[in-house]
Enzyme design. Sequence first.
Site, PDB file in Angstrom:
ATOM      1  N   ARG A 297       0.877  -1.184   0.000  1.00 43.51           N
ATOM      2  CA  ARG A 297       0.000   0.000   0.000  1.00 43.51           C
ATOM      3  C   ARG A 297       0.903   1.219   0.000  1.00 43.51           C
ATOM      4  O   ARG A 297       1.745   1.365   0.878  1.00 43.51           O
ATOM      5  CB  ARG A 297      -0.902   0.056   1.227  1.00 43.51           C
ATOM      6  CG  ARG A 297      -1.493   1.461   1.402  1.00 43.51           C
ATOM      7  CD  ARG A 297      -2.575   1.591   2.394  1.00 43.51           C
ATOM      8  NE  ARG A 297      -3.797   0.977   1.915  1.00 43.51           N
ATOM      9  CZ  ARG A 297      -5.003   1.306   2.347  1.00 43.51           C
ATOM     10  NH1 ARG A 297      -5.162   2.251   3.248  1.00 43.51           N
ATOM     11  NH2 ARG A 297      -6.068   0.686   1.886  1.00 43.51           N
TER      12      ARG A 297
ATOM     13  N   HIS B  45      -7.299   0.992  -6.509  1.00 41.74           N
ATOM     14  CA  HIS B  45      -7.548   0.239  -5.269  1.00 41.74           C
ATOM     15  C   HIS B  45      -8.346  -1.020  -5.650  1.00 41.74           C
ATOM     16  O   HIS B  45      -9.528  -1.156  -5.315  1.00 41.74           O
ATOM     17  CB  HIS B  45      -8.329   1.124  -4.294  1.00 41.74           C
ATOM     18  CG  HIS B  45      -8.341   0.617  -2.889  1.00 41.74           C
ATOM     19  ND1 HIS B  45      -7.590  -0.457  -2.460  1.00 41.74           N
ATOM     20  CD2 HIS B  45      -9.025   1.046  -1.787  1.00 41.74           C
ATOM     21  CE1 HIS B  45      -7.811  -0.660  -1.172  1.00 41.74           C
ATOM     22  NE2 HIS B  45      -8.674   0.228  -0.745  1.00 41.74           N
TER      23      HIS B  45
ATOM     24  N   GLN C  37     -10.461  -3.396  -3.217  1.00 42.69           N
ATOM     25  CA  GLN C  37     -11.680  -2.770  -2.695  1.00 42.69           C
ATOM     26  C   GLN C  37     -12.888  -3.133  -3.566  1.00 42.69           C
ATOM     27  O   GLN C  37     -13.973  -3.435  -3.063  1.00 42.69           O
ATOM     28  CB  GLN C  37     -11.496  -1.245  -2.666  1.00 42.69           C
ATOM     29  CG  GLN C  37     -12.721  -0.484  -2.213  1.00 42.69           C
ATOM     30  CD  GLN C  37     -13.055  -0.741  -0.754  1.00 42.69           C
ATOM     31  OE1 GLN C  37     -12.190  -0.650   0.097  1.00 42.69           O
ATOM     32  NE2 GLN C  37     -14.301  -1.053  -0.448  1.00 42.69           N
TER      33      GLN C  37
ATOM     34  N   ASP D 141     -16.699   8.330  -1.518  1.00 44.35           N
ATOM     35  CA  ASP D 141     -15.402   8.169  -0.850  1.00 44.35           C
ATOM     36  C   ASP D 141     -15.029   9.547  -0.312  1.00 44.35           C
ATOM     37  O   ASP D 141     -15.686  10.551  -0.643  1.00 44.35           O
ATOM     38  CB  ASP D 141     -14.379   7.656  -1.895  1.00 44.35           C
ATOM     39  CG  ASP D 141     -13.009   7.333  -1.302  1.00 44.35           C
ATOM     40  OD1 ASP D 141     -12.861   7.348  -0.057  1.00 44.35           O
ATOM     41  OD2 ASP D 141     -12.072   7.064  -2.090  1.00 44.35           O
TER      42      ASP D 141
ATOM     43  N   CYS E  25     -16.134   2.950   0.695  1.00 42.98           N
ATOM     44  CA  CYS E  25     -14.985   2.073   0.989  1.00 42.98           C
ATOM     45  C   CYS E  25     -14.517   2.224   2.430  1.00 42.98           C
ATOM     46  O   CYS E  25     -13.901   1.310   2.966  1.00 42.98           O
ATOM     47  CB  CYS E  25     -13.850   2.370   0.023  1.00 42.98           C
ATOM     48  SG  CYS E  25     -13.361   4.109   0.007  1.00 42.98           S
TER      49      CYS E  25
ATOM     50  N   ARG F   6     -14.007  -7.234   2.557  1.00 43.50           N
ATOM     51  CA  ARG F   6     -12.597  -7.023   2.170  1.00 43.50           C
ATOM     52  C   ARG F   6     -11.788  -8.270   2.501  1.00 43.50           C
ATOM     53  O   ARG F   6     -10.916  -8.695   1.744  1.00 43.50           O
ATOM     54  CB  ARG F   6     -11.990  -5.830   2.925  1.00 43.50           C
ATOM     55  CG  ARG F   6     -12.613  -4.478   2.663  1.00 43.50           C
ATOM     56  CD  ARG F   6     -12.434  -4.012   1.234  1.00 43.50           C
ATOM     57  NE  ARG F   6     -11.073  -4.096   0.754  1.00 43.50           N
ATOM     58  CZ  ARG F   6     -10.062  -3.292   1.127  1.00 43.50           C
ATOM     59  NH1 ARG F   6     -10.275  -2.296   1.960  1.00 43.50           N
ATOM     60  NH2 ARG F   6      -8.827  -3.455   0.636  1.00 43.50           N
TER      61      ARG F   6
HETATM   62  N1  NVA Z   1      -9.475   7.384  -1.871  1.00 47.61           N
HETATM   63  C1  NVA Z   1      -9.105   7.010  -0.528  1.00 47.61           C
HETATM   64  C2  NVA Z   1      -9.422   5.573  -0.274  1.00 47.61           C
HETATM   65  C3  NVA Z   1      -9.132   5.087   1.108  1.00 47.61           C
HETATM   66  C4  NVA Z   1      -9.434   3.631   1.282  1.00 47.61           C
HETATM   67  C5  NVA Z   1      -7.640   7.300  -0.312  1.00 47.61           C
HETATM   68  O1  NVA Z   1      -6.835   6.999  -1.211  1.00 47.61           O
HETATM   69  O2  NVA Z   1      -7.298   7.825   0.739  1.00 47.61           O
HETATM   70  N1   CP Z   2     -11.158   0.798   2.452  1.00 46.14           N
HETATM   71  C1   CP Z   2      -9.886   0.738   2.843  1.00 46.14           C
HETATM   72  O1   CP Z   2      -8.961   0.459   2.056  1.00 46.14           O
HETATM   73  O2   CP Z   2      -9.717   0.980   4.167  1.00 46.14           O
HETATM   74  P1   CP Z   2      -8.317   1.143   4.911  1.00 46.14           P
HETATM   75  O3   CP Z   2      -7.696   2.428   4.420  1.00 46.14           O
HETATM   76  O4   CP Z   2      -8.660   1.188   6.377  1.00 46.14           O
HETATM   77  O5   CP Z   2      -7.454  -0.035   4.573  1.00 46.14           O
END
Ligand code: NVA
Ligand code: CP
Length: 313
Positions: free
Chosen positions: A108, A135, A138, A231, A272, A300
């Site tokens: 990540r 992502h 997700q 989101d 998400c 998830r």
């Molecule tokens: N768009 C958000 C998703 C978090 C799961 C981010 O990248 O922070």
């Molecule tokens: N939805 C998601 O990816 O959550 P986290 O950022 O908590 O992993």
Amino acid sequence: MKIRLTDRSFLKLLDFSPEEIRYLLDLAHCLKEEKRQGKTKNRFKGKSLAMIFEKRSTRTRCAFETAFAEEGGHPVFLSTDDIQLGAKESVEDTARVLGRMFDAIQFRGFRQDHVELLASASGVPVYNGLTDEFHPTQILADFMTMEEVFGRLKGLKVVFVGDTRNNVAKSMMIGCSKMGVDFTALGPQELAPDSEIVELCRKEAEKNGCRICVTDNIDEALNGADVVYTDVWASMGEESESAAREKLLSPFQVNDELMEKTGKTESIFLHCLPAVKGKEVTESVIEGPRSYVWDEAENRKHTIKAVMVATLT
Ligand code: NVA
Ligand code: CP
């Protein structure tokens, strides 16, 4: 058709065919049922998973870690505050070392080219747990949740409301185009997805019998929607944009009035998570009867387990 995903990486949905995505979803439904019956099978016994995190995570980290461990594997959490990656060591060298010690790697972080490089240089399956671009895990959980509610994906209409060029929105657009789901990106023109990815998805959608729309017209977009998805307004790494985003995106807040515009009592709300209640979604929608966000969060784990079972066994 016999689907075989052993040794593959999971970096973006563009790399997967509709049949392969279908296979992963079917497997996830089976694994969820198996877990419910307490019949996990030690599938990862003797295997180890490196989990690199440049950004924070609750769901993704816990899903990978618990899914891998409950099948007998050994997950190792590696924050970039602790390891050499990004400080003293290149992505490529880190990949080559981890590939010698681990059976798979979860990443990540910020850059999509980094997760792609990890995969090509490590020689083991690499899983994208979120980058600035995509992502993909997700979306598997979102699709699984939609199937639990509606019993199908094909023919449904998803409207993603808000920052429609972010990682989740783009991944959902790709996923829908592959699985025969109508997709509408609803948000201000300033935050519309790049035309290149929209065109790519439109071509894919044509093959799979669905439509991709991009609009700022709230009434038109929501009419007939089965799933309203949003989101955060500023993704991780974009915190300095928060005030500007709030100005642009306030008219697109998902509230009861906006949900009514679907014209369908059975339409649902997905997010998400994590959510900023009172900004992109109101407390009343996310805590209301149309919200399936907790099932979505649980899923998830089952979908991520499916990706690992398919690629490691
Ligand atoms: N768009 C958000 C998703 C978090 C799961 C981010 O990248 O922070
Ligand atoms: N939805 C998601 O990816 O959550 P986290 O950022 O908590 O992993």
